[in-house]
Design an enzyme around this catalytic site. Structure first.
Site, short mmCIF file in Angstrom:
data_model
loop_
_atom_site.label_atom_id
_atom_site.label_comp_id
_atom_site.label_asym_id
_atom_site.label_seq_id
_atom_site.Cartn_x
_atom_site.Cartn_y
_atom_site.Cartn_z
N ASN A 96 40.79 44.20 49.76
CA ASN A 96 39.37 43.98 50.09
C ASN A 96 39.00 42.49 50.02
O ASN A 96 37.83 42.14 49.99
CB ASN A 96 38.46 44.80 49.18
CG ASN A 96 38.59 44.39 47.72
OD1 ASN A 96 39.42 43.55 47.38
ND2 ASN A 96 37.77 44.97 46.87
N GLU B 41 36.02 40.58 42.60
CA GLU B 41 35.71 41.56 43.63
C GLU B 41 34.60 41.03 44.56
O GLU B 41 33.93 40.05 44.23
CB GLU B 41 35.25 42.86 42.95
CG GLU B 41 36.36 43.58 42.19
CD GLU B 41 37.24 44.44 43.10
OE1 GLU B 41 37.75 43.92 44.11
OE2 GLU B 41 37.43 45.63 42.77
N HIS C 157 39.79 40.43 47.50
CA HIS C 157 39.61 39.87 46.16
C HIS C 157 40.76 38.93 45.80
O HIS C 157 41.87 39.06 46.33
CB HIS C 157 39.38 40.95 45.10
CG HIS C 157 40.56 41.78 44.72
ND1 HIS C 157 40.47 43.13 44.43
CD2 HIS C 157 41.88 41.47 44.57
CE1 HIS C 157 41.67 43.58 44.10
NE2 HIS C 157 42.52 42.61 44.18
N ASP D 124 44.49 37.77 35.64
CA ASP D 124 43.74 38.99 35.27
C ASP D 124 44.54 39.92 34.37
O ASP D 124 45.76 39.82 34.28
CB ASP D 124 43.31 39.74 36.54
CG ASP D 124 44.43 39.87 37.55
OD1 ASP D 124 45.31 40.70 37.33
OD2 ASP D 124 44.42 39.13 38.56
C1 GLP Z 1 45.76 42.60 42.35
C2 GLP Z 1 45.85 41.55 41.26
C3 GLP Z 1 46.19 40.20 41.80
C4 GLP Z 1 47.32 40.31 42.78
C5 GLP Z 1 46.95 41.25 43.91
C6 GLP Z 1 48.04 41.40 44.96
O1 GLP Z 1 44.60 42.51 43.00
N1 GLP Z 1 44.63 41.42 40.56
O2 GLP Z 1 46.55 39.36 40.72
O3 GLP Z 1 47.58 39.04 43.26
O4 GLP Z 1 46.78 42.50 43.33
O5 GLP Z 1 49.06 42.23 44.49
P1 GLP Z 1 50.33 42.58 45.34
O6 GLP Z 1 51.06 41.30 45.51
O7 GLP Z 1 51.11 43.57 44.53
O8 GLP Z 1 49.87 43.13 46.63
#
Ligand code: GLP
Length: 254
Positions: A137, A144, A139, A68
């Protein structure tokens, strides 16, 4: 499906780094999907160290696809996924930068940017391995709640809970500066990957892990849709696993 419960977050990152390293060493050419975020970056840091200690761990034949990117941010913006990946991984290993694909959140024609990302994915025959983090949530990437199992790369609007999580001071300082949209790889390409590997650590992810496993899989919790995948590995630490009611048959400790 395999659930790997690790003693602490670092052990989870090591397990993920081992999985990525084994996949790279096992195949002549490999296409890997990569998440941004602190959890997966802990494994990327380990891969960088391993590469420097042992150059036989080479990324020359790896093609990377990030899951993303924020709409409106260029790759020079320190908040962007492109910048994050360059800083944590790409600039420290021998991957060819032209083989690193991050959706172009600053494209004038976002639809065309999505199509060209999907085209590049198709051109390599899809992903061999995809590394995912987990949103609060449920995702994955930025698919989402409500995302379709067949969704392609597309522009998505953030839900309020994602906006709140993103503006907590770690990624963005205020709600005002937090982008409201992202380009995300679709669930279609994620589920078509030959191996799906999700990592979640910390008590803050416990509820999302619980919702991923309990109840019927459905689009309300996008990560639960991964449960139908033939080769799914979920790597968690003890905190993230703490609210699981029932462990799957193939549960391992690391
Ligand atoms: C966001 C990003 C994901 C990532 C997730 C978890 O949602 N779109 O690519 O994997 O966060 O991030 P973190 O590891 O910082 O909790």
């Amino acid at each position: 499906m395999a659930l790997v419960i690790c003693r602490h977050p670092r052990a989870a990152a090591t397990y993920l780094a081992d999985t990525i390293e084994a996949a790279i060493r096992d195949q002549d050419r490999i296409a890997i999907g990569l998440a941004t975020g602190r959890t997966s970056a802990a494994a990327y840091d380990q891969l960088v160290r391993r590469h420097h200690c042992d150059p036989t761990l080479s990324f020359r034949r790896v093609t990377a696809f990030n899951t993303d990117e924020f709409v409106g941010l260029s790759g020079d913006d320190p908040h962007s996924s492109r910048y994050y990946m360059n800083r944590h991984l790409f600039h420290h290993i021998d991957i060819r930068l032209e083989n690193t694909h991050v959706p172009r959140g600053d494209a004038v024609d976002l639809e065309a940017a999505c199509r060209s990302f999907d085209y590049a994915l198709q051109a390599v025959g899809g992903l061999d391995l995809v590394v995912l983090g987990l949103g609060h949530n449920g995702h994955v990437g930025f698919n989402e709640p409500g995302s379709s199992i067949r969704s392609k790369t597309r522009v998505v609007d953030f839900t309020e809970s994602t906006l709140a999580a993103l503006s907590d001071g770690n990624r963005f300082e205020t709600l005002g500066e937090t982008p409201t949209q992202a380009i995300t790889m679709g669930l279609g390409a994620i589920l078509a990957a030959r191996h799906v590997c999700l990592i979640a650590t910390g008590i803050g992810k416990a509820n999302a892990v619980h919702r991923m496993f309990d109840g019927k899989p459905g689009p309300a919790v996008p990560a639960s849709l991964l449960r139908s995948h033939q080769q799914l590995t979920i790597i968690v630490d003890q905190d993230a696993a703490s609210t699981l009611k029932q462990e799957p048959d193939d549960t391992r400790r690391a």
